[in-house]
Design a protein around this motif. Sequence first.
Motif, PDB file in Angstrom:
ATOM      1  N   ALA A 354      -9.610  32.941 -11.707  1.00 56.53           N
ATOM      2  CA  ALA A 354     -10.724  33.894 -11.721  1.00 56.53           C
ATOM      3  C   ALA A 354     -11.915  33.321 -12.473  1.00 56.53           C
ATOM      4  N   LEU A 355     -11.648  32.621 -13.567  1.00 55.84           N
ATOM      5  CA  LEU A 355     -12.733  32.020 -14.351  1.00 55.84           C
ATOM      6  C   LEU A 355     -13.505  30.992 -13.525  1.00 55.84           C
ATOM      7  N   ASP A 356     -12.781  30.068 -12.881  1.00 60.27           N
ATOM      8  CA  ASP A 356     -13.444  29.006 -12.130  1.00 60.27           C
ATOM      9  C   ASP A 356     -14.157  29.549 -10.892  1.00 60.27           C
ATOM     10  N   LEU A 357     -13.553  30.541 -10.219  1.00 62.08           N
ATOM     11  CA  LEU A 357     -14.199  31.116  -9.046  1.00 62.08           C
ATOM     12  C   LEU A 357     -15.478  31.858  -9.436  1.00 62.08           C
ATOM     13  N   THR A 358     -15.445  32.538 -10.564  1.00 59.23           N
ATOM     14  CA  THR A 358     -16.649  33.210 -11.062  1.00 59.23           C
ATOM     15  C   THR A 358     -17.782  32.215 -11.247  1.00 59.23           C
ATOM     16  N   SER A 359     -17.466  31.087 -11.872  1.00 60.74           N
ATOM     17  CA  SER A 359     -18.478  30.058 -12.106  1.00 60.74           C
ATOM     18  C   SER A 359     -19.015  29.501 -10.790  1.00 60.74           C
ATOM     19  N   ALA A 360     -18.108  29.204  -9.848  1.00 56.23           N
ATOM     20  CA  ALA A 360     -18.516  28.606  -8.582  1.00 56.23           C
ATOM     21  C   ALA A 360     -19.428  29.541  -7.782  1.00 56.23           C
ATOM     22  N   LEU A 361     -19.114  30.835  -7.773  1.00 59.55           N
ATOM     23  CA  LEU A 361     -19.924  31.792  -7.025  1.00 59.55           C
ATOM     24  C   LEU A 361     -21.335  31.919  -7.593  1.00 59.55           C
ATOM     25  N   THR A 362     -21.477  31.674  -8.876  1.00 56.09           N
ATOM     26  CA  THR A 362     -22.776  31.827  -9.527  1.00 56.09           C
ATOM     27  C   THR A 362     -23.687  30.633  -9.312  1.00 56.09           C
ATOM     28  N   LEU A 363     -23.116  29.493  -8.958  1.00 55.93           N
ATOM     29  CA  LEU A 363     -23.907  28.271  -8.925  1.00 55.93           C
ATOM     30  C   LEU A 363     -25.001  28.288  -7.864  1.00 55.93           C
ATOM     31  N   ILE A 364     -24.720  28.815  -6.684  1.00 57.16           N
ATOM     32  CA  ILE A 364     -25.748  28.844  -5.637  1.00 57.16           C
ATOM     33  C   ILE A 364     -26.922  29.745  -6.038  1.00 57.16           C
ATOM     34  N   PRO A 365     -26.687  30.966  -6.552  1.00 58.39           N
ATOM     35  CA  PRO A 365     -27.822  31.753  -7.046  1.00 58.39           C
ATOM     36  C   PRO A 365     -28.626  31.043  -8.132  1.00 58.39           C
ATOM     37  N   PHE A 366     -27.949  30.368  -9.058  1.00 60.68           N
ATOM     38  CA  PHE A 366     -28.654  29.630 -10.108  1.00 60.68           C
ATOM     39  C   PHE A 366     -29.459  28.477  -9.511  1.00 60.68           C
ATOM     40  N   LEU A 367     -28.866  27.749  -8.561  1.00 58.75           N
ATOM     41  CA  LEU A 367     -29.551  26.613  -7.948  1.00 58.75           C
ATOM     42  C   LEU A 367     -30.805  27.068  -7.215  1.00 58.75           C
ATOM     43  N   LEU A 368     -30.718  28.172  -6.482  1.00 60.15           N
ATOM     44  CA  LEU A 368     -31.876  28.673  -5.753  1.00 60.15           C
ATOM     45  C   LEU A 368     -32.976  29.151  -6.695  1.00 60.15           C
ATOM     46  N   ALA A 369     -32.599  29.779  -7.811  1.00 59.73           N
ATOM     47  CA  ALA A 369     -33.600  30.223  -8.786  1.00 59.73           C
ATOM     48  C   ALA A 369     -34.316  29.028  -9.410  1.00 59.73           C
ATOM     49  N   ALA A 370     -33.549  27.985  -9.758  1.00 58.55           N
ATOM     50  CA  ALA A 370     -34.162  26.794 -10.352  1.00 58.55           C
ATOM     51  C   ALA A 370     -35.069  26.092  -9.345  1.00 58.55           C
ATOM     52  N   ALA A 371     -34.624  26.007  -8.084  1.00 64.06           N
ATOM     53  CA  ALA A 371     -35.445  25.365  -7.056  1.00 64.06           C
ATOM     54  C   ALA A 371     -36.722  26.165  -6.796  1.00 64.06           C
ATOM     55  N   PHE A 372     -36.641  27.486  -6.885  1.00 59.65           N
ATOM     56  CA  PHE A 372     -37.835  28.317  -6.740  1.00 59.65           C
ATOM     57  C   PHE A 372     -38.824  28.022  -7.866  1.00 59.65           C
ATOM     58  N   ALA A 373     -38.318  27.819  -9.076  1.00 64.29           N
ATOM     59  CA  ALA A 373     -39.192  27.492 -10.200  1.00 64.29           C
ATOM     60  C   ALA A 373     -39.906  26.166  -9.961  1.00 64.29           C
ATOM     61  N   VAL A 374     -39.216  25.210  -9.312  1.00 65.03           N
ATOM     62  CA  VAL A 374     -39.859  23.943  -8.955  1.00 65.03           C
ATOM     63  C   VAL A 374     -41.021  24.203  -8.003  1.00 65.03           C
TER      64      VAL A 374
END
Length: 482
Positions: A354-374
């Motif tokens: 559950a811990l690792d899946l939680t982290s993995a699911l969050t990565l795409i939203p974080f990546l898109l937010a960071a790319a938007f900031a770029v």
Amino acid sequence: MAAAKLSLPTLTTMVVGSMVGAGVFSLPSRFAQETGVAGALIAWAVAGTGMLMLAFVFQTLAVRRPDLDAGVYAYAKAGFGEYLGFFSAFGYWASACVGNVTYWVLIMSTIGAIAPSLGEGDTVLAVVLSSVGLWLFFLLISRGVKEAAAINRIVTIAKVVPIIVFVVLALFYFEPRVFADNFAGADYAGSLFNQVKGTMLATVFVFLGVEGASVYSRHARRREDVGRATVLGFLSVFAIFASVTIVSYGLMPMSEIAELRQPSMAGVLEHAVGTWGEVFVSVGLIVSVLGAYLAWTLMAAEVLFVAAKDDDMPRFLKRSTAADVPVPALVMSTLLSQLFLIVTLFSDDAFDFALDLTSALTLIPFLLAAAFAVRVALARGPRGEGEGGEAERLGDRGGGRNGELLVAALATIYTAFLLYAAGLKFLLVSFIIYAPATALFVMARREQGRRLFSPHELVVLAVSVAGAAVGIVALALGWISL
């Protein structure tokens, strides 16, 4: 009734309360399974820098785009279109719901130390009791957002105290010889690069919540408080997490720490001071986890609610009560957590999965937010001047800073590396969760009488469905396991 307005201290405690939960109590064992002191120091340097860049990204975007609420989801939509914005909203929401499962698993595992029928939080009895707690919290939160936020502020203070006490006691019983023996890592740890890579999902999990103030931004009393709360909360929690991990290496051989049942912080303190140390940490854990569960449930429902208000989720999800509680979104969040609680019965290691899946699911939203900031930084031009219509659309407000582009680029590189570190298993399992969610997107489009998918959205759909199909086959044939 107007939405409750939250102050800077309350927003900051929501960030701290979101991050300080189950993860910190599992850190000694999770790190010892992967690396020694040297690898841990490098891992925290990488994770701390990367997450600080993300914190700065959320701080900057809160100022540059004050029109965007529920930050993580809204930034993805503004930068990359409605379908990827929908995926970001759904992925972030799903990660919050799966993360909530780790809290109940860890509570039951903690009690399981004295009640063997609960096992390590993965028995039928443990799931039944967790389910009862799940729905009791639903009833609490449905009373009102303002009341729940106030409770979270009190609980945040209460749960940080035992963690700080753990660090102080660990320093008092610290053994330099043991620490030195753990410095390079054990034979099973592998190369230094693999040691660091192996800790990345654990560090992502404990830092989830750094975006908490941004997600809840529509309730902020002052918009600038969103960014301030994000950075203040992150710096406070980073110091706590790194300290808990490093001091543990001075109390026990890392091979023994790696074998401790969760919460491993309790086992480490018991080794140092005796049984009362385990009891002390266990009580602190239960308070901490329940507080984090409250914060994460609030954020999960908020993301669905705001996405529905923006017509990216079905209309029924934007209904709320007079007390500003999005009950339909809250019901869906509780139901998904309930589903994953049941899934833990079939997992080899319920907590770590559950811990690792939680982290993995969050990565795409974080990546898109960071790319938007770029994109926002690039649109502002080298000296902050707008670059035509694109700058205006992306939210140029003048007075640019060249450093914003560097920060956003580093945050993007960091989150891309995390996707690599997560590995193929969790990427495929994430696709299995993402692909069926498209039904909600289709429902929303049909309600609006709009075309279901544009050509580029069909490409995204094809990739997600193909990934889900491969994931299902991999699970069926035993190539990957839960």
